[in-house]
Design a protein around this motif. Structure first.
Motif, PDB file in Angstrom:
ATOM      1  N   LEU A 119       0.939  -1.198   0.103  1.00 23.61           N
ATOM      2  CA  LEU A 119       0.001   0.066   0.080  1.00 23.61           C
ATOM      3  C   LEU A 119       0.756   1.241   0.123  1.00 23.61           C
ATOM      4  CD1 LEU A 119      -3.023  -0.720   2.311  1.00 23.61           C
ATOM      5  CD2 LEU A 119      -3.030  -0.810  -0.175  1.00 23.61           C
ATOM      6  N   VAL A 120       0.741   2.137  -0.861  1.00 24.41           N
ATOM      7  CA  VAL A 120       1.281   3.440  -1.032  1.00 24.41           C
ATOM      8  C   VAL A 120       0.618   4.236  -0.289  1.00 24.41           C
ATOM      9  CG1 VAL A 120       2.435   2.702  -3.120  1.00 24.41           C
ATOM     10  CG2 VAL A 120       0.204   4.165  -3.028  1.00 24.41           C
ATOM     11  N   HIS A 121       1.272   5.583   0.179  1.00 26.53           N
ATOM     12  CA  HIS A 121       0.602   6.580   0.901  1.00 26.53           C
ATOM     13  C   HIS A 121       1.268   8.063   0.404  1.00 26.53           C
ATOM     14  CE1 HIS A 121       3.609   5.445   3.947  1.00 26.53           C
ATOM     15  NE2 HIS A 121       4.164   6.859   3.862  1.00 26.53           N
ATOM     16  N   LEU A 122       0.825   9.065   0.790  1.00 25.16           N
ATOM     17  CA  LEU A 122       1.417  10.283   0.465  1.00 25.16           C
ATOM     18  C   LEU A 122       2.156  10.871   1.417  1.00 25.16           C
ATOM     19  CD1 LEU A 122       1.166  12.841  -1.388  1.00 25.16           C
ATOM     20  CD2 LEU A 122      -0.187  13.880   0.169  1.00 25.16           C
ATOM     21  N   GLU A 123       3.596  11.048   1.499  1.00 31.79           N
ATOM     22  CA  GLU A 123       4.563  11.532   2.498  1.00 31.79           C
ATOM     23  C   GLU A 123       4.183  13.082   2.336  1.00 31.79           C
ATOM     24  OE1 GLU A 123       7.775   9.892   3.970  1.00 31.79           O
ATOM     25  OE2 GLU A 123       5.719   8.811   4.110  1.00 31.79           O
ATOM     26  N   GLU A 124       4.464  13.606   3.676  1.00 33.35           N
ATOM     27  CA  GLU A 124       3.839  15.025   3.885  1.00 33.35           C
ATOM     28  C   GLU A 124       5.094  15.709   3.203  1.00 33.35           C
ATOM     29  OE1 GLU A 124       3.097  17.167   7.573  1.00 33.35           O
ATOM     30  OE2 GLU A 124       2.251  15.382   7.885  1.00 33.35           O
ATOM     31  N   ASN A 125       4.618  16.905   2.349  1.00 26.97           N
ATOM     32  CA  ASN A 125       5.675  17.529   1.721  1.00 26.97           C
ATOM     33  C   ASN A 125       6.532  16.953   0.560  1.00 26.97           C
ATOM     34  OD1 ASN A 125       6.180  20.656   1.582  1.00 26.97           O
ATOM     35  ND2 ASN A 125       6.388  20.476   3.780  1.00 26.97           N
ATOM     36  N   ASP A 126       5.994  15.752   0.246  1.00 22.54           N
ATOM     37  CA  ASP A 126       6.756  14.915  -0.840  1.00 22.54           C
ATOM     38  C   ASP A 126       5.952  14.436  -1.645  1.00 22.54           C
ATOM     39  OD1 ASP A 126       8.942  13.560  -1.590  1.00 22.54           O
ATOM     40  OD2 ASP A 126       9.701  12.875   0.322  1.00 22.54           O
ATOM     41  N   ASP A 127       6.389  12.901  -2.252  1.00 19.36           N
ATOM     42  CA  ASP A 127       5.641  12.485  -3.080  1.00 19.36           C
ATOM     43  C   ASP A 127       4.606  11.300  -2.405  1.00 19.36           C
ATOM     44  OD1 ASP A 127       6.869  13.917  -5.396  1.00 19.36           O
ATOM     45  OD2 ASP A 127       8.738  12.888  -5.123  1.00 19.36           O
ATOM     46  N   ILE A 128       4.154  10.514  -3.630  1.00 24.04           N
ATOM     47  CA  ILE A 128       3.825   9.313  -2.889  1.00 24.04           C
ATOM     48  C   ILE A 128       4.557   8.165  -2.737  1.00 24.04           C
ATOM     49  CG2 ILE A 128       1.814   7.377  -3.462  1.00 24.04           C
ATOM     50  CD1 ILE A 128       0.597   9.579  -5.275  1.00 24.04           C
ATOM     51  N   TYR A 129       4.670   7.559  -1.758  1.00 21.95           N
ATOM     52  CA  TYR A 129       5.680   6.738  -1.402  1.00 21.95           C
ATOM     53  C   TYR A 129       5.428   5.360  -1.004  1.00 21.95           C
ATOM     54  CZ  TYR A 129       9.522   4.806   1.772  1.00 21.95           C
ATOM     55  OH  TYR A 129      10.396   4.240   2.368  1.00 21.95           O
ATOM     56  N   CYS A 130       5.849   4.202  -1.449  1.00 19.55           N
ATOM     57  CA  CYS A 130       5.670   2.768  -1.049  1.00 19.55           C
ATOM     58  C   CYS A 130       6.896   2.404  -0.256  1.00 19.55           C
ATOM     59  CB  CYS A 130       5.664   1.970  -2.447  1.00 19.55           C
ATOM     60  SG  CYS A 130       5.678   0.372  -2.130  1.00 19.55           S
ATOM     61  N   PRO A 131       6.441   2.098   1.091  1.00 17.79           N
ATOM     62  CA  PRO A 131       7.459   1.411   2.306  1.00 17.79           C
ATOM     63  C   PRO A 131       8.040   0.397   1.917  1.00 17.79           C
ATOM     64  CG  PRO A 131       5.125   1.324   2.850  1.00 17.79           C
ATOM     65  CD  PRO A 131       4.827   1.869   1.649  1.00 17.79           C
ATOM     66  N   CYS A 132       7.372  -0.508   1.024  1.00 16.28           N
ATOM     67  CA  CYS A 132       8.031  -1.745   0.890  1.00 16.28           C
ATOM     68  C   CYS A 132       9.547  -1.528   0.371  1.00 16.28           C
ATOM     69  CB  CYS A 132       6.979  -2.385  -0.027  1.00 16.28           C
ATOM     70  SG  CYS A 132       6.012  -3.581   1.047  1.00 16.28           S
ATOM     71  N   HIS A 133       9.620  -0.931  -0.805  1.00 20.63           N
ATOM     72  CA  HIS A 133      10.964  -0.911  -1.304  1.00 20.63           C
ATOM     73  C   HIS A 133      11.249   0.480  -1.891  1.00 20.63           C
ATOM     74  CE1 HIS A 133       9.518  -5.152  -1.908  1.00 20.63           C
ATOM     75  NE2 HIS A 133      10.494  -5.213  -1.233  1.00 20.63           N
ATOM     76  N   ALA A 134      10.626   1.542  -1.149  1.00 24.78           N
ATOM     77  CA  ALA A 134      11.073   2.714  -1.493  1.00 24.78           C
ATOM     78  C   ALA A 134      10.864   3.289  -2.906  1.00 24.78           C
ATOM     79  CB  ALA A 134      12.700   3.307  -1.286  1.00 24.78           C
ATOM     80  N   GLY A 135       9.560   3.053  -3.321  1.00 21.77           N
ATOM     81  CA  GLY A 135       9.069   3.460  -4.576  1.00 21.77           C
ATOM     82  C   GLY A 135       8.534   4.711  -4.570  1.00 21.77           C
TER      83      GLY A 135
END
Lengths: 469, 167
Positions: free
Chosen positions: B113-129
């Motif tokens: 599951l991806v989520h929006l990082e604050e002040n940043d892009d949409i981020y996937c925590p599994c393998h840093a996409g």
């Protein structure tokens, strides 16, 4: 006929075994070399499977295989852990037994592989064993997915993505995952989990019949000290006592350290990233290198495994000694090394990518560091060992004279722990009670074992004596 | 006291011990089976159809996200597809020409599951996409395909609806 000469019970047992058609089993002899602890790994795997079957059926009574509006499956597990009496112990037992079954089947595989026990006529026994081991891993995956915590949801989604993206996945994925709603997936995984258990039971039965027919393979140095031990009652009693001891120990472990449960998975909440179980970690590390996932999770492990499966035909040497089977020993030890190294690598890099170049470097280094010494070890074939110049003489262990007192002491310990267990039970301290009950079950195992050693085993207890030439 | 032979004593202790062990197994089992099974919660999944109301604009701060579930998968089949509604921060909203964007929340790489990082892009925590919150395109990391985008509509009350997947 009167019951005077032999006790009624033993006459009844004779009658029972005869009418069951198991007379041949009761006359079966167990070879001495199979009494070595390394030969118990397969049996322990079976014991874990039996525990899984029983605890699994008990869990069926309270588990709800439904996602519904807000993850009823997870809620039902929370209830098992917190409200159902001994529910926490039963679920933890199921969890520990599952992990141990996979670990023990791997160790059993290593024993068979490195001792060359897959050689004629055991080739198919070996292949069926590998199949059962793979099914055990699949059973583990479908099982831990049923928890529906954040780890399970992650695993389900990763599995779904991997299958959907592989060649032909568009058609295969709907067969496994349905339309992909959690209600569908839980129901299907639940069915597969039980189906897999049934398949393992069938394969295990076949495996036993084959081992029974072909006998356990002889040790590679050809030594098998006499005398053999009768299966009934000596070896059967050993097994029963081992079952009690292991079961008791596992109950204590499950009560003292309940199995973990992750956070409740809900589709609308952000949850921590879950990590796969240890037995998938090496493959997951491969997926994390960013190569084509199908290559990493199916093609490469598939080929490596296929070589293992075909090893009885690849490794043509007559000798079973690992030094004389250069190809098999080299391949097996390097593969084992890579599995361990990449499992650790995967555990050390949660939620991170593993750059492909690092993976290749680590993989090659492992291969060289293990390959070189093993190549040296297998460079000089060893000739078949001559029969040991030893003689076995009857031996009377010290324990015989003290057996009565030891039995009495253990029996008292058992009675006290049972009493404490019952007391905790009525205070509804079920985990504490389970620890006492576990001690009581373990004690029973030791009593059976000691009683067996000092009665039926005496003619078979021997000691090696060197023969002077 | 009755004299006991050694063999009788061993037999008696084994029988007693097994009986005690049977009690140690039986008591917990009986208690376990006598427990009550209580199922709470609704069994049917919340039936949702498109257009699906996700939230009101007032519930969503700039540079934040709301998770919701699409009743259709991006390929058009029925399913429960996690998705995120994003209210872009001002500088991105200017570039995108709209304040609201919605994407699939499933990373095309492995399905995390991806989520929006604050002040940043949409981020996937599994393998840093990393994915662009403007069009869902891949910025960095192992994913090769962009995030599928959800067609959204906002009505005069500020309610935001998901209409379907953008083709």
């Amino acid at each position: 006929m009167s019951c005077e000469e032999r006790s009624c019970i033993s006459r009844f047992i004779d009658w029972f075994i005869d009418r069951l058609g198991m007379k041949s089993i009761s006359e079966f002899k167990v070879y001495r070399h199979t009494l070595h602890p390394l030969y118990s790994l397969g049996g322990l795997t079976t014991l874990m499977f039996a525990i899984l079957g029983i605890t699994g059926i008990l869990l069926l009574m309270f588990y709800v295989p439904v996602f519904g509006e807000s993850n009823l499956a997870y809620d039902s597990i929370v209830r098992i852990m917190e409200e159902v009496a001994y529910g926490s112990v039963i679920r933890s037992l199921h969890n520990y037994a599952a992990n141990l079954m996979i670990l023990l089947s791997m160790l059993h595989f290593l024993r068979v592989y490195f001792m060359g026990a897959y050689k004629r006529p055991h080739e198919l026994t070996y292949v069926i064993g590998i199949l059962a081991g793979l099914l055990a891993i699949l059973g583990g995956v479908t099982g831990y997915s049923l928890r529906m915590d954040h780890v399970a949801a992650e695993a389900i989604r990763i599995g779904n993505t991997l299958v959907s993206n592989m060649p032909g996945g568009k058609w295969i994925a709907p067969l496994i995952y349905g339309i992909g709603t959690f209600d569908e997936i839980i129901g299907r995984y639940f069915a597969y989990h039980i189906l897999i258990a049934g398949l393992i039971a069938l394969l295990a039965l076949l495996h036993f019949l084959m081992v029974h027919e072909h006998h356990s393979s002889p040790p590679y140095d050809g030594s098998d000290p006499e005398p053999a031990v009768p299966f009934f009652p000596n070896h059967l009693l050993t097994e029963i006592s081992a079952i009690f001891v292991v079961l008791g120990a596992l109950i204590i472990l499950s009560a003292a350290f309940p199995a973990e449960l992750g956070q409740k998975f809900l589709p609308t909440e952000t949850l921590p990233v879950g990590q796969p179980e240890w037995y998938l970690m090496a493959i997951y590390a491969g997926i994390k290198t960013g190569v084509d996932p199908f290559l990493a999770f199916a093609v490469v492990p598939g080929i490596l495994l296929l070589v293992l499966v075909l090893m009885p035909w690849i490794d043509p040497t007559y000798s079973r000694h690992p030094r004389n089977r250069r190809i098999a020993t080299l391949y097996g030890s390097i593969l084992l090394g890579e599995f361990v190294v990449f499992t650790i690598y995967g555990i050390l890099t949660p939620g991170q990518e593993i750059p492909l170049i690092y993976a290749i470097a680590v993989g090659s280094a492992t291969a060289i560091l293990i390959g070189l010494p093993v190549a040296k070890y297998t460079s000089k074939p060893v000739p078949p060992k001559k029969a040991d110049r030893v003689r076995r003489v009857r031996h009377r262990p010290q324990i015989l004279s003290q057996a009565k007192y030891i039995l009495l002491i253990i029996l008292i310990v058992q009675a006290i722990s049972l009493a404490l267990g019952v007391d905790s039970h009525f205070q509804e301290l079920y985990s504490l009670a389970a620890i006492y009950f576990g001690i009581s079950i373990m004690a029973s195992g030791w009593i059976i074992f000691i009683a067996k050693v000092v009665t039926v085993d005496i003619p078979y207890i021997t000691r090696q004596v060197e023969v002077k030439i | 006291m009755v004299e006991m032979t050694r063999r009788d004593f061993i037999k008696a202790s084994v029988v007693t011990s097994v009986a005690l062990a049977a009690a140690s197994l039986g008591i917990p089992l009986i208690q376990y089976i006598s427990s009550e099974r209580v199922v709470t919660g609704k069994i049917g999944a919340g039936s949702s159809s498109l257009p699906l109301k996700i939230a009101n604009i007032n519930d969503l701060e700039p540079d934040s996200q709301i998770q919701f579930t699409m009743p259709l998968n991006p390929d058009g089949s029925r399913g429960q597809h996690p998705a995120i509604l994003i209210r872009l921060r001002p500088e991105l909203a200017q570039r995108a020409g709209t304040e609201l964007k919605a994407f699939s929340a499933i990373c095309p790489h492995l399905g995390c599951l991806v989520h929006l990082e604050e002040n940043d892009d949409i981020y996937c925590p599994c393998h840093a996409g990393y994915f662009s919150p403007i069009d869902g395109g891949v910025i960095a990391g192992p994913p090769k395909k962009p995030l599928p985008e959800v067609e959204i509509r906002i009505d005069e009350n500020g309610d935001i609806y998901a209409e379907g997947w953008k083709k």
